[in-house]
Write a protein that holds these residues in place. Structure first.
Motif, PDB file in Angstrom:
ATOM      1  N   GLU A 225      29.085  41.677  30.237  1.00 53.80           N
ATOM      2  CA  GLU A 225      28.402  41.781  31.626  1.00 53.80           C
ATOM      3  C   GLU A 225      27.080  42.639  31.426  1.00 53.80           C
ATOM      4  OE1 GLU A 225      30.519  44.054  34.106  1.00 53.80           O
ATOM      5  OE2 GLU A 225      31.957  42.289  35.071  1.00 53.80           O
TER       6      GLU A 225
ATOM      7  N   GLN B  75      26.780  35.093  34.000  1.00 54.93           N
ATOM      8  CA  GLN B  75      26.680  34.966  35.491  1.00 54.93           C
ATOM      9  C   GLN B  75      27.478  34.465  35.980  1.00 54.93           C
ATOM     10  OE1 GLN B  75      23.701  32.643  34.179  1.00 54.93           O
ATOM     11  NE2 GLN B  75      22.261  33.861  34.793  1.00 54.93           N
ATOM     12  N   TRP B  76      28.412  33.774  34.668  1.00 57.91           N
ATOM     13  CA  TRP B  76      29.930  33.159  35.440  1.00 57.91           C
ATOM     14  C   TRP B  76      30.956  33.690  33.720  1.00 57.91           C
ATOM     15  CZ3 TRP B  76      32.248  29.510  32.808  1.00 57.91           C
ATOM     16  CH2 TRP B  76      33.757  29.127  33.669  1.00 57.91           C
ATOM     17  N   TYR B  77      31.276  33.029  33.155  1.00 59.87           N
ATOM     18  CA  TYR B  77      33.160  33.481  32.112  1.00 59.87           C
ATOM     19  C   TYR B  77      34.189  32.900  32.825  1.00 59.87           C
ATOM     20  CZ  TYR B  77      34.336  37.716  32.884  1.00 59.87           C
ATOM     21  OH  TYR B  77      35.375  39.380  33.101  1.00 59.87           O
TER      22      TYR B  77
ATOM     23  N   LEU C 275      30.826  30.635  29.306  1.00 60.58           N
ATOM     24  CA  LEU C 275      30.145  30.835  29.477  1.00 60.58           C
ATOM     25  C   LEU C 275      28.731  30.789  29.737  1.00 60.58           C
ATOM     26  CD1 LEU C 275      28.067  32.914  27.809  1.00 60.58           C
ATOM     27  CD2 LEU C 275      30.266  34.046  26.657  1.00 60.58           C
TER      28      LEU C 275
END
Length: 167
Positions: free
Chosen positions: A70, A76-78, A108
């Motif tokens: 983060e 944005q995504w993982y 990610l």
């Protein structure tokens, strides 16, 4: 010979003394003899302590990974996904008759890049990524091609996302 007789007599005298001791003294002695030593406690709780320690290490690693993703990567995504990889031995088709297999990876999505490692441990260790796809120009998500639809089972089709871009 006399010494051996004396030792036998001593044993008999000790047994007779124990049998004539009061029940309170006997219980008191049993209580102290039954108390566990530090070594007894260590042996009893060894495996539980290992499990608790492993859980704590796992929680700490997850927390560090989340903060790193983060704050440093701004992802944005993982998460863990499966990647369709061609088998190195094309002669082997296995029970499914496929020339490829699903490989578990950690991936990610950071800005305009999809980056993936062999597993989360490789990411945590700071190893170089296994691969990446840049979303620049003509890139994005796509549906399955007719060839891919033939290769996949009905269950797999609903779970597959095709990503294209420069890699």
């Amino acid at each position: 010979e006399k010494e051996s007789n004396n030792s036998d007599e001593d044993k008999i005298d000790d047994e007779s003394k124990e049998s004539t001791a009061s029940p309170i003294v006997t219980r008191f002695m049993n209580f102290f003899q039954a108390l566990p030593t530090d070594e007894d406690l260590r042996r009893s709780y060894f495996w539980e302590a290992r499990r608790v320690g492993e859980r704590e290490r796992e929680k700490l690693a997850t927390k560090k990974r989340t903060l790193r993703l983060e704050k440093l990567w701004h992802v944005q995504w993982y998460g863990n996904v499966k990647l369709k990889e061609t088998r190195s031995d094309t002669k082997y088709s296995g029970a499914s008759g496929r020339s490829w297999e699903w490989e578990e990876i950690f991936a990610l999505l950071e800005g305009h890049r999809f980056i993936y490692w062999r597993d989360v441990k490789h990411f945590d260790d700071g190893d170089a990524p296994l691969g990446q796809i840049y979303f620049a120009g003509h890139s994005g998500l796509a549906g399955l091609s007719p060839l891919e639809m033939r290769e996949l089972s009905k269950d797999e089709m609903s779970l597959v996302v095709c990503i294209f871009g420069r890699g």
